[in-house]
Write an enzyme that holds these catalytic residues in place. Structure first.
Site, mmCIF file in Angstrom:
data_model
loop_
_atom_site.group_PDB
_atom_site.id
_atom_site.type_symbol
_atom_site.label_atom_id
_atom_site.label_comp_id
_atom_site.label_asym_id
_atom_site.label_seq_id
_atom_site.Cartn_x
_atom_site.Cartn_y
_atom_site.Cartn_z
ATOM 1 N N LYS A 247 -36.444 48.088 12.784
ATOM 2 C CA LYS A 247 -36.769 46.844 13.507
ATOM 3 C C LYS A 247 -37.869 47.050 14.535
ATOM 4 C CE LYS A 247 -32.994 48.327 16.003
ATOM 5 N NZ LYS A 247 -31.830 48.797 15.377
ATOM 6 N N GLU B 32 -34.531 44.102 5.102
ATOM 7 C CA GLU B 32 -33.330 43.304 5.391
ATOM 8 C C GLU B 32 -32.423 43.998 6.409
ATOM 9 O OE1 GLU B 32 -32.246 40.041 3.760
ATOM 10 O OE2 GLU B 32 -31.429 40.387 5.742
ATOM 11 N N LYS C 60 -35.392 42.164 16.920
ATOM 12 C CA LYS C 60 -34.844 41.377 15.815
ATOM 13 C C LYS C 60 -35.290 39.909 15.924
ATOM 14 C CE LYS C 60 -30.905 44.523 15.434
ATOM 15 N NZ LYS C 60 -29.580 44.868 15.991
#
Ligand code: HSE
Length: 430
Positions: A104, A128, A204
């Site tokens: 991330k 993902e 995120k």
């Protein structure tokens, strides 16, 4: 194409070793789903001696040589951090290999350049696992919801802070006590800064906003506040108005006279207990999406841990392997909308404020005047008296965040205000 698809695994920590276990243990199943056998070509680690469970012939310390090896088809990057992950990804793209990542921080920092490099090479970049662990949310944004117009995403995307806030609500404990318990039970890292101060959630949020609004958003664009200033009083005050406190990652499209913009922020906030996100307890994650045609959707599940995160990595791996079989990359990520990022000061928010005041004529009027002076409209006021003292609890209507914070600063200076005992934003109140 003949022979198995070969996967280079970069990193073999909690997530990497879970990925390796499944890749080796369920190779036949995965191969059947892809349409071609799949096998591990090598595992790059810093200290091979620390990985006695990995077959020695797979281990290497030369990650660059592994990703650029001719027989490697796909790369899984679960090292984390910016470097060497970024250089390795770019080397993989240049060598024509698709990449699956759980990184991330890197995607939130440099997603535009990485997507451009992948597109130039005609390969896939999927991540993902970078947001909310096992929960499928990035592919729904990239594919299932790509025909819709998204207006808002509100996520609980950090399990550590959700655990701490859940315990504060359950036990009445303060932040320090709940953090100590989370550390003891393994829900918080020895250095909890990335989680507690909201860095993890901000990365995120940047990724979610970029995909939702077809607009490049980096972690630096995200307004970030952590939970270390949340007090037991804040949590108790929330309960009094039927709310609970959560660390929220909020990505929204804000209409404006000179065009729409995006506002992306991470901060603790009170939400009504009737909101679907309020029941997300412990270390779980959830992402609440509002779209023009689809309406409201909620995605819920485990946001961390080796096996859950490996599930997301392996889902991506099968997807990019299938694309490799067809010879063309899947849909990329678009940044065509390129909306401006609205500064937090101009972003509309609502505040819940609790004040200890002198209980005498004119105090309420003076306090209300401060809100009016800053053009902040009050939604509700509640007063409880205690002798010559009183507590005033005020919930505002929506106003630019700068106006609300300036009101709080002014209230702190008022002689009649003995203390501002709780200030938190509120979300989702009607
Ligand atoms: N540290 C994160 C959390 C998980 O507490 O949710 C990895 O992103």
């Amino acid at each position: 194409m003949t022979g198995p698809l070969k996967v280079a695994l970069l990193g073999c920590g909690t997530v990497g070793s879970a990925v390796l276990r499944v890749l080796q243990g369920q190779a036949d199943e995965l191969g059947a789903r892809i349409g071609r056998p799949v096998e591990v070509a090598g595992v790059a680690v810093r200290r091979p001696a620390h990985h006695p469970d990995v077959p020695a012939h797979l281990l290497t310390t030369d990650a660059h040589a592994l990703v650029t090896r001719d027989d490697v088809d796909l790369v899984v990057e679960v090292i984390g951090g910016i470097e060497p992950a970024r250089s390795l990804m770019l080397a993989a793209f240049e060598a024509g290999k698709s990449v699956v990542s759980a990184n991330k921080a890197l995607l939130a920092d440099d997603g535009v350049a990485l997507h451009a490099a992948a597109a130039k090479a005609g390969v896939d970049l999927h991540y993902e696992a970078a947001v909310a662990g096992a929960i499928p949310i990035l592919r729904p944004l990239r594919e299932s919801l790509v025909g819709d117009q998204l207006s808002r995403i509100v996520g609980i995307v950090n399990g550590t802070t959700n655990y701490i806030l859940s315990r504060m609500a359950e036990t009445g404990a303060g932040f320090g006590e709940a953090l100590a318990e989370a550390t003891e039970l393994g829900y918080a890292e020895a250095d909890p800064t990335a989680d507690v101060d909201g860095f993890d959630a901000a990365a995120k949020a940047a990724i979610l906003a970029s995909l939702a609004f077809h607009t490049p958003v980096s972690a630096a664009d995200v307004h970030r506040e952590g939970i270390s200033t949340v007090t037991a009083t804040d949590v108790a005050r929330a309960a009094e108005i039927g709310c609970t406190v959560k660390l929220l990652a909020i990505c929204e499209r804000v209409p404006g006279e000179d065009g729409d913009s995006v506002a992306v922020r991470v901060h603790p906030a009170m939400i009504p207990t009737s909101h679907p996100l309020a029941s997300v307890g412990g270390a779980f994650n959830a992402v609440f999406v509002e779209a023009e045609a689809a309406g409201q959707l909620m995605f819920y599940g485990q946001g961390a841990g080796g096996e859950p995160t490996a599930s997301a990595v392996l889902g991506d791996l099968v997807a990019v392997a299938r694309n490799r079989m067809t010879g063309a990359p899947g849909p990329g990520v678009t940044g065509y909308a390129n909306l401006a990022v609205r500064p937090m000061a101009e972003t509309p928010t609502r505040y819940h404020v609790s004040l200890d005041v002198a209980d005498k004529p004119g105090v309420l009027a003076a306090v209300a005047q401060e809100f009016a002076t800053h053009d902040v409209s009050i939604s509700t006021v509640r007063q409880t008296g205690r002798g010559d003292a009183a507590t005033l609890v005020i919930v505002t209507h929506s106003a630019p965040d700068a106006a609300l914070s300036a009101t709080i600063s002014a209230l702190r200076e008022m002689p009649a205000v003995r203390g501002v005992t709780s200030v938190l934003r509120v979300e989702g109140l009607s």
